[in-house]
Design a protein around this motif. Structure first.
Motif, mmCIF file in Angstrom:
data_model
loop_
_atom_site.group_PDB
_atom_site.id
_atom_site.type_symbol
_atom_site.label_atom_id
_atom_site.label_comp_id
_atom_site.label_asym_id
_atom_site.label_seq_id
_atom_site.Cartn_x
_atom_site.Cartn_y
_atom_site.Cartn_z
ATOM 1 N N ALA A 1 57.778 -41.901 0.993
ATOM 2 C CA ALA A 1 57.227 -40.554 1.003
ATOM 3 C C ALA A 1 58.016 -39.595 0.151
ATOM 4 C CB ALA A 1 57.183 -40.046 2.436
ATOM 5 N N HIS A 2 59.241 -39.961 -0.196
ATOM 6 C CA HIS A 2 60.022 -39.024 -0.992
ATOM 7 C C HIS A 2 60.956 -39.735 -1.952
ATOM 8 C CE1 HIS A 2 62.752 -35.823 -2.169
ATOM 9 N NE2 HIS A 2 61.685 -35.091 -2.033
ATOM 10 N N SER B 1 56.048 -36.809 -4.260
ATOM 11 C CA SER B 1 55.270 -37.759 -3.457
ATOM 12 C C SER B 1 55.533 -39.209 -3.839
ATOM 13 C CB SER B 1 53.789 -37.477 -3.651
ATOM 14 O OG SER B 1 53.465 -37.723 -5.009
ATOM 15 N N ALA C 1 49.326 -38.859 -4.027
ATOM 16 C CA ALA C 1 50.236 -37.708 -4.077
ATOM 17 C C ALA C 1 49.694 -36.572 -3.233
ATOM 18 C CB ALA C 1 50.422 -37.254 -5.522
ATOM 19 N N ALA D 1 49.959 -37.469 0.298
ATOM 20 C CA ALA D 1 51.339 -37.475 0.796
ATOM 21 C C ALA D 1 51.830 -36.080 1.166
ATOM 22 C CB ALA D 1 52.272 -38.100 -0.242
ATOM 23 N N VAL D 2 51.403 -35.055 0.410
ATOM 24 C CA VAL D 2 51.941 -33.733 0.735
ATOM 25 C C VAL D 2 51.095 -32.958 1.735
ATOM 26 C CG1 VAL D 2 53.303 -33.496 -1.382
ATOM 27 C CG2 VAL D 2 51.001 -32.546 -1.292
ATOM 28 N N SER E 1 56.143 -39.520 -10.915
ATOM 29 C CA SER E 1 56.461 -40.212 -9.669
ATOM 30 C C SER E 1 57.561 -41.253 -9.869
ATOM 31 C CB SER E 1 55.205 -40.868 -9.091
ATOM 32 O OG SER E 1 54.865 -42.030 -9.815
ATOM 33 N N TRP F 1 49.595 -26.889 -1.202
ATOM 34 C CA TRP F 1 50.948 -27.440 -1.101
ATOM 35 C C TRP F 1 51.939 -26.283 -0.975
ATOM 36 C CZ3 TRP F 1 54.117 -29.857 -5.662
ATOM 37 C CH2 TRP F 1 55.298 -30.414 -5.153
#
Ligand code: PFF
Length: 465
Positions: free
Chosen positions: A12-13, A83, A90, A93-94, A244, A418
């Protein structure tokens, strides 16, 4: 520019070490610049500039890069690095599973469609490596209307792209790009010197460098913004995907700045390469998509060792196009792998098949099939923003409007959903110079300036306002 392949699901990060990453900042800058620098700079920028009046258009273009694309590029990179995912993943994920994921989906579709027709044109450049040796007298219009040439060339180009993406991406391409991109630059400089010293070149220089703002209508602004997004590979998540693979310690500000600088520099040089020669050789700057293919071979003929220079030039242009098609395919493939859990091989096979299916009519639309060459039966006399052939229509819809629309939606997502605070914090990680004041200005651009400008331009394109 090789992110080493792992089959682990992405974390996730960015802190997680299992995620594939660029080996170095220069690796990222080269990969991203390789994606950005392509046919968009050398084929598309000069002809769009020619169609829209020359120097004044260039100024509008530069303003779009500086005030709209650069802030937006940072948002794509930040979303990707935060993400560590493809564009759909992405967004998920956020913010979790929301309809915003559709924006990522639009990006994936756009990537597939751009790949389809871009591969056709890249096939032409590939053919032009040999054309002037094998058949120098064949006109460009005849060349692209010969199915026995364009279809195999298109298939060859798509196949080469697939082979590289299949390899788990591109140690080879990175190394090749490191050597070949500088050679492309040197060669462009050589061609520029020859072009500007031709008799009659000064009219071209003045067309390219002396702005006449009366030539700027709203159509030119739509074209400038669309071209800026296309050239920087923005609006469909390519930079989300490439971002990414960036580690947390890298400076997104300088990395993004370099990419924009290299890309814009090459586009400006391409104009300098074409316009003096167009005027000196009595060409028509408004010739449209055929411009580069018609003008450059004429210019090479006027140079010592012209045939070899021509071959080398089109070879390098093909390489530049290849690093762009690799990124287009990689976006769609990364989506298939992350979200559909397909293997890399299956993803590459399906995406290549899809791109071929949509590229096929594009390849036939330059004189081979009358129905696809003149589609006024479908789109009316004025076409889709002027485009009436299948390839041109695809380029307008996907390469222009869809990128602008995707960027508008991603801006709204980054700015309002976001949130600029989180996004700015991501940019600041690795970029100490991104002080709170700078972050605030950037946030204003992402929340207000960029979306508003893009919205107005889009509404104008559709004559809503
Ligand atoms: N930027 C590429 C060019 O100028 O040729 C084209 C492109 C590549 C557009 C990748 C979009 C993209 F995602």
């Amino acid at each position: 520019m090789e992110p080493t392949t792992t089959s682990d699901p992405a974390p996730a990060h960015a802190g997680d070490q299992s995620r594939e990453q660029w080996s170095s900042k220069i690796g990222f800058v080269l990969a991203a610049a390789g994606s950005a620098i392509g046919l968009g700079n050398i084929w598309r920028f000069p002809y769009v500039t020619g169609e829209n009046g020359g120097a004044a258009f260039v100024i509008v273009y530069l303003a779009c890069i500086a005030f709209i694309c650069l802030p937006y590029l940072l948002a794509e990179l930040a979303l990707g690095r935060r993400s560590q995912k493809n564009p759909v993943g992405a967004i998920k994920a956020v913010t979790g599973r929301t309809p915003w994921m559709l924006v990522g989906g639009l990006g994936i579709l756009t990537g597939l469609f751009i790949l389809s027709y871009y591969g056709v044109i890249a096939g032409w450049t590939f053919g032009y490596i040999f054309k002037n040796v094998v058949s120098p007298d064949t006109a460009f219009a005849d060349f692209i209307a010969t199915p026995g040439l364009v279809l195999p060339l298109f298939a060859l180009f798509l196949g080469s792209t697939a082979a590289i993406v299949q390899g788990g991406v591109e140690d080879g391409i990175e190394r090749a790009a490191k050597v070949l991109m500088p050679i492309l630059l040197v060669l462009m400089l050589l061609v520029i010197v020859r072009g500007v010293t031709l008799e009659g070149a000064s009219a071209g220089l003045s067309f390219y460098l002396n702005p006449d703002f009366s030539k700027i209508g709203s159509g030119a602004i739509v074209a400038a913004l669309g071209q800026a997004f296309f050239s920087l590979s923005l609006g469909m998540g390519a930079m989300v995907t490439y971002g990414s693979y960036l580690p947390e310690k890298e400076n997104l500000l300088s990395a993004g700045g370099y990419v924009a600088l290299f890309d814009t520099g090459i586009a400006l040089l391409a104009g300098l390469m074409i316009f003096p020669a167009v005027f000196a050789l009595d060409g028509n700057p408004q010739a449209g998509p055929t411009l580069v293919f018609d003008v450059l071979p004429g210019l090479f003929q006027q140079m010592p060792l012209g045939t070899s220079v021509g071959m080398l030039f089109f070879l390098l242009l093909s390489v530049a196009a290849l690093t762009s098609t690799v990124s287009l395919m990689e976006v769609v493939v990364s989506y298939c792998m992350d979200e559909r859990h397909w293997s890399r091989s299956k993803s590459v096979a399906v995406v290549t098949g899809g791109a071929f299916a949509f590229g096929f009519p594009a390849a036939l639309s330059q004189g081979i099939s009358p129905t696809l060459t003149d589609m006024t039966w479908l789109v009316g006399e004025s076409g889709v923003l002027g485009a009436t052939d299948f390839l041109g229509i695809m380029d307008t819809i996907w390469g222009n409007i869809s990128l602008a629309l995707g960027a508008l939606l991603l801006c709204v997502f980054a700015g309002w959903v976001w949130g600029v605070a989180d996004a700015a914090a991501e940019i600041r990680s690795g970029a100490g110079a991104f002080a709170p004041g700078a972050a605030q200005v950037w946030g204003m651009f992402i929340k207000y300036v960029c979306p508003l400008v893009i919205l107005v331009v889009l509404l104008d394109a559709f004559q809503v306002i």
